[in-house]
Motif scaffolding. Structure first.
Motif, mmCIF file in Angstrom:
data_model
loop_
_atom_site.group_PDB
_atom_site.id
_atom_site.type_symbol
_atom_site.label_atom_id
_atom_site.label_comp_id
_atom_site.label_asym_id
_atom_site.label_seq_id
_atom_site.Cartn_x
_atom_site.Cartn_y
_atom_site.Cartn_z
ATOM 1 N N ASN A 165 50.510 63.551 26.406
ATOM 2 C CA ASN A 165 50.118 64.629 25.870
ATOM 3 C C ASN A 165 51.038 65.921 26.363
ATOM 4 O O ASN A 165 50.633 67.047 26.007
ATOM 5 N N LEU A 166 52.130 65.483 26.963
ATOM 6 C CA LEU A 166 53.293 66.364 27.427
ATOM 7 C C LEU A 166 54.034 67.025 26.165
ATOM 8 O O LEU A 166 54.253 66.078 25.173
ATOM 9 N N LYS A 167 53.836 68.336 26.086
ATOM 10 C CA LYS A 167 54.280 69.176 24.897
ATOM 11 C C LYS A 167 55.799 69.013 25.063
ATOM 12 O O LYS A 167 56.706 69.162 26.138
ATOM 13 N N TYR A 168 56.400 69.212 23.817
ATOM 14 C CA TYR A 168 57.997 69.210 23.593
ATOM 15 C C TYR A 168 58.580 70.350 24.258
ATOM 16 O O TYR A 168 57.867 71.424 24.558
ATOM 17 N N TYR A 169 59.535 69.912 25.232
ATOM 18 C CA TYR A 169 60.343 71.030 26.011
ATOM 19 C C TYR A 169 59.315 71.277 27.225
ATOM 20 O O TYR A 169 59.326 72.710 27.700
ATOM 21 N N THR A 170 58.380 70.728 27.785
ATOM 22 C CA THR A 170 57.582 70.939 28.880
ATOM 23 C C THR A 170 57.851 69.694 29.656
ATOM 24 O O THR A 170 58.493 68.635 29.430
ATOM 25 N N PHE A 171 57.744 69.858 31.216
ATOM 26 C CA PHE A 171 57.755 68.801 32.063
ATOM 27 C C PHE A 171 56.850 69.072 33.309
ATOM 28 O O PHE A 171 56.269 69.882 33.345
ATOM 29 N N ALA A 172 56.610 67.676 34.055
ATOM 30 C CA ALA A 172 55.852 67.637 35.151
ATOM 31 C C ALA A 172 56.418 66.894 36.227
ATOM 32 O O ALA A 172 57.326 66.231 36.029
ATOM 33 N N LYS A 173 56.245 67.159 37.615
ATOM 34 C CA LYS A 173 56.631 66.324 38.518
ATOM 35 C C LYS A 173 55.618 65.453 39.118
ATOM 36 O O LYS A 173 54.385 66.182 39.462
ATOM 37 N N GLY A 174 55.634 64.272 39.451
ATOM 38 C CA GLY A 174 54.804 63.386 39.896
ATOM 39 C C GLY A 174 55.267 61.998 40.336
ATOM 40 O O GLY A 174 56.546 61.889 40.483
ATOM 41 N N VAL A 175 54.396 61.278 40.670
ATOM 42 C CA VAL A 175 54.691 59.816 40.971
ATOM 43 C C VAL A 175 54.828 58.958 39.600
ATOM 44 O O VAL A 175 54.185 59.089 38.687
ATOM 45 N N PHE A 176 56.102 58.174 39.724
ATOM 46 C CA PHE A 176 56.307 57.424 38.605
ATOM 47 C C PHE A 176 56.683 56.079 39.076
ATOM 48 O O PHE A 176 57.981 55.788 39.836
ATOM 49 N N ALA A 177 55.969 55.086 38.752
ATOM 50 C CA ALA A 177 56.222 53.379 39.115
ATOM 51 C C ALA A 177 56.424 53.455 40.531
ATOM 52 O O ALA A 177 57.210 52.795 41.252
ATOM 53 N N GLY A 178 55.581 54.324 41.245
ATOM 54 C CA GLY A 178 55.282 54.195 42.554
ATOM 55 C C GLY A 178 56.622 55.100 43.439
ATOM 56 O O GLY A 178 56.387 55.294 44.681
ATOM 57 N N VAL A 179 57.218 55.872 42.771
ATOM 58 C CA VAL A 179 58.433 56.705 43.157
ATOM 59 C C VAL A 179 57.901 58.070 42.910
ATOM 60 O O VAL A 179 57.582 58.508 42.077
ATOM 61 N N PRO A 180 57.918 58.928 44.312
ATOM 62 C CA PRO A 180 57.588 60.036 44.366
ATOM 63 C C PRO A 180 58.616 61.148 43.686
ATOM 64 O O PRO A 180 59.740 60.586 43.848
ATOM 65 N N ASN A 181 58.114 62.371 43.495
ATOM 66 C CA ASN A 181 59.098 63.413 42.982
ATOM 67 C C ASN A 181 59.789 63.220 41.878
ATOM 68 O O ASN A 181 61.242 63.539 41.703
ATOM 69 N N VAL A 182 59.359 62.571 40.986
ATOM 70 C CA VAL A 182 59.997 62.342 39.641
ATOM 71 C C VAL A 182 59.775 63.416 38.690
ATOM 72 O O VAL A 182 58.511 63.750 38.435
ATOM 73 N N VAL A 183 60.803 64.084 37.928
ATOM 74 C CA VAL A 183 60.586 65.096 37.046
ATOM 75 C C VAL A 183 60.417 64.214 35.557
ATOM 76 O O VAL A 183 61.385 63.452 35.393
ATOM 77 N N ILE A 184 59.356 64.571 35.140
ATOM 78 C CA ILE A 184 59.054 63.802 33.676
ATOM 79 C C ILE A 184 59.100 64.936 32.659
ATOM 80 O O ILE A 184 58.320 65.802 32.561
ATOM 81 N N SER A 185 60.012 64.706 31.488
ATOM 82 C CA SER A 185 60.256 65.889 30.916
ATOM 83 C C SER A 185 60.329 65.454 29.310
ATOM 84 O O SER A 185 60.743 64.374 28.927
ATOM 85 N N ALA A 186 59.510 66.218 28.620
ATOM 86 C CA ALA A 186 59.420 65.602 26.864
ATOM 87 C C ALA A 186 60.513 66.372 26.129
ATOM 88 O O ALA A 186 60.340 67.342 25.617
ATOM 89 N N THR A 187 61.674 66.180 26.653
ATOM 90 C CA THR A 187 62.854 66.361 25.951
ATOM 91 C C THR A 187 63.670 64.940 25.561
ATOM 92 O O THR A 187 63.101 63.864 26.130
ATOM 93 N N GLY A 188 64.650 65.147 24.974
ATOM 94 C CA GLY A 188 65.466 64.009 24.495
ATOM 95 C C GLY A 188 66.408 64.382 23.478
ATOM 96 O O GLY A 188 66.434 65.796 23.003
ATOM 97 N N TYR A 189 67.492 63.591 22.931
ATOM 98 C CA TYR A 189 68.381 63.894 22.181
ATOM 99 C C TYR A 189 68.359 63.055 20.876
ATOM 100 O O TYR A 189 69.441 62.796 20.158
ATOM 101 N N THR A 190 67.324 62.355 20.589
ATOM 102 C CA THR A 190 66.900 61.617 19.451
ATOM 103 C C THR A 190 66.071 61.953 18.134
ATOM 104 O O THR A 190 66.183 61.229 17.058
ATOM 105 N N GLY A 191 65.308 63.091 18.612
ATOM 106 C CA GLY A 191 64.247 63.366 17.606
ATOM 107 C C GLY A 191 63.119 62.269 17.153
ATOM 108 O O GLY A 191 62.550 62.267 16.432
ATOM 109 N N ALA A 192 63.075 61.369 18.222
ATOM 110 C CA ALA A 192 62.063 60.030 18.009
ATOM 111 C C ALA A 192 60.747 60.422 19.117
ATOM 112 O O ALA A 192 60.201 59.645 18.961
ATOM 113 N N GLY A 193 60.963 61.538 19.838
ATOM 114 C CA GLY A 193 59.974 61.577 20.835
ATOM 115 C C GLY A 193 60.356 60.702 22.118
ATOM 116 O O GLY A 193 61.288 60.146 22.089
ATOM 117 N N GLY A 194 59.268 60.775 23.150
ATOM 118 C CA GLY A 194 59.449 60.282 24.346
ATOM 119 C C GLY A 194 59.881 61.194 25.342
ATOM 120 O O GLY A 194 59.535 62.362 25.455
#
Length: 362
Positions: A165-194
């Motif tokens: 549910n991360l909105k387009y052009y927003t981001f959050a920082k959290g743990v990803f695959a057990g790695v801390p301090n990952v910036v997870i951003s709803a951005t991209g260069y494809t127009g396909a989401g992700g």
């Protein structure tokens, strides 16, 4: 030539490698069409760790960003990002970039094009007259873009951040695959989401995250994707590529980027852009599709029916999604209207094309 932390992964997967912006990068694995369709219909992973990242910190950080970019970064609150550009003094662009607001009025991350890292750093630095703390973290930052309609649902089990549910052009920082301090951003260069994920490669984080992504996604058809498909995907969306569609001689007004050019503040070339907005421009970046058989390539001449040169192609490809050849190019404004007939000079032939609406995928 530099490697990214994932270079050996690409080679092991049989990627076709080539130099790009000083890095040894994967161009394709199973073929551009196959990889393109994987992203449009399911999900794919791009290694874009060659991109540049700068941290700007301190009470004057926002002021510096406002003085060097065309968009209005004062609108950003923590967790929001925006697309912007760095104008030069001659009515052109130093680069296009993303601005991330990490802490309002205090900490920002700028994401710039790989080939422009040094140029952008030097350009911004000369405006840093108020002691903003600047850090170039490009070399230690990994960036993976996991794109496609199923990307977030495939990756959701790897993080507690609600990425579905991360909105387009927003981001959050959290743990990803057990790695801390990952910036997870709803951005991209494809127009396909992700999403795109930024993290520091320390304590084996790069390998850990790559392996976790493919362990979760492999059974669901997630594929590694090269820069070839990245280019066809962005072109179908009409996204500008610096060095092709925009450069130090093109203005945002000509490139259809008036929407990221806000005249509520001062920045280099503001007067030039304002005049262009008021009086119009003599040329415009347009999308076109080929009517005659053939593919338009970068720098091919664009002509009118009488054979006069009216512009140049900036990007062109055979669109895997549409099954037809498409492109972007600058043409005289008189030839820029939708459905205008134009001709692309391919060797000694003039191949018919027509101006169409961008993005090419409706």
């Amino acid at each position: 030539m530099k490697n990214t932390p994932f270079t050996q992964k690409h080679i092991a997967l049989g990627a076709k490698m080539a130099p790009f912006a000083g890095y040894n990068m994967p161009i394709s694995y199973t073929g551009i069409n196959d990889e393109h369709q994987a992203v449009r219909t399911n999900a794919g992973v791009f290694d874009v760790s060659h991109m540049g990242e700068f941290i700007l910190k301190g009470e004057h950080a926002l002021d510096l960003i406002q003085r060097v970019t065309t968009n209005d970064a004062s609108k950003l609150t923590a967790g929001k990002a925006q697309y912007s550009s760095l104008p030069n003094n001659e009515g052109g662009l130093v680069d296009d970039l993303l601005v991330y607001c990490i802490e309002e009025n205090n900490v920002y991350m700028l994401v710039v094009n790989a080939s422009n890292i040094e140029k952008d750093w030097n350009w911004i630095s000369q405006f840093n007259t108020k002691g903003v703390e600047m850090h170039d973290i490009s070399d230690k930052t990994c960036l993976l873009a996991i794109q496609g309609p199923n990307a977030t649902s495939i990756l959701q089990p790897l993080t507690d951040v609600d990425i579905v549910n991360l909105k387009y052009y927003t981001f959050a920082k959290g743990v990803f695959a057990g790695v801390p301090n990952v910036v997870i951003s709803a951005t991209g260069y494809t127009g396909a989401g992700g999403i795109e994920i930024y993290f520091e490669d320390k304590d084996g984080a790069a390998e850990k995250i790559w392996d976790a992504i493919f362990a979760a996604g492999g059974p669901k058809g997630l594929k590694p994707i090269g820069l070839g498909a990245r280019d066809t995907l962005r072109l179908e969306m009409g996204f500008c590529l610096y060095g092709n569609d925009i450069d130090d001689r093109t203005s945002p007004m000509e490139a259809g980027l008036g929407w990221i050019t806000k005249f509520t503040k001062d920045f280099p070339s503001r007067a030039i852009f304002e005049k262009q907005k008021a009086e119009g421009v003599s040329r415009k970046l347009v999308g076109f599709e080929m009517i005659d058989k053939g593919i338009a390539r970068h720098d091919y001449e664009i002509k009118d029916a009488a054979g006069n040169v009216i512009g140049r192609v900036t990007s062109g490809t055979q669109s895997p999604s549409l099954g037809k050849a498409i492109g972007l190019g600058y043409v005289n404004t008189t030839n820029a209207a939708l459905d205008s007939e134009i001709f692309i000079a391919v060797r000694d032939k003039a191949l018919k094309a027509k101006v169409v609406k961008v993005p090419f995928l409706g």
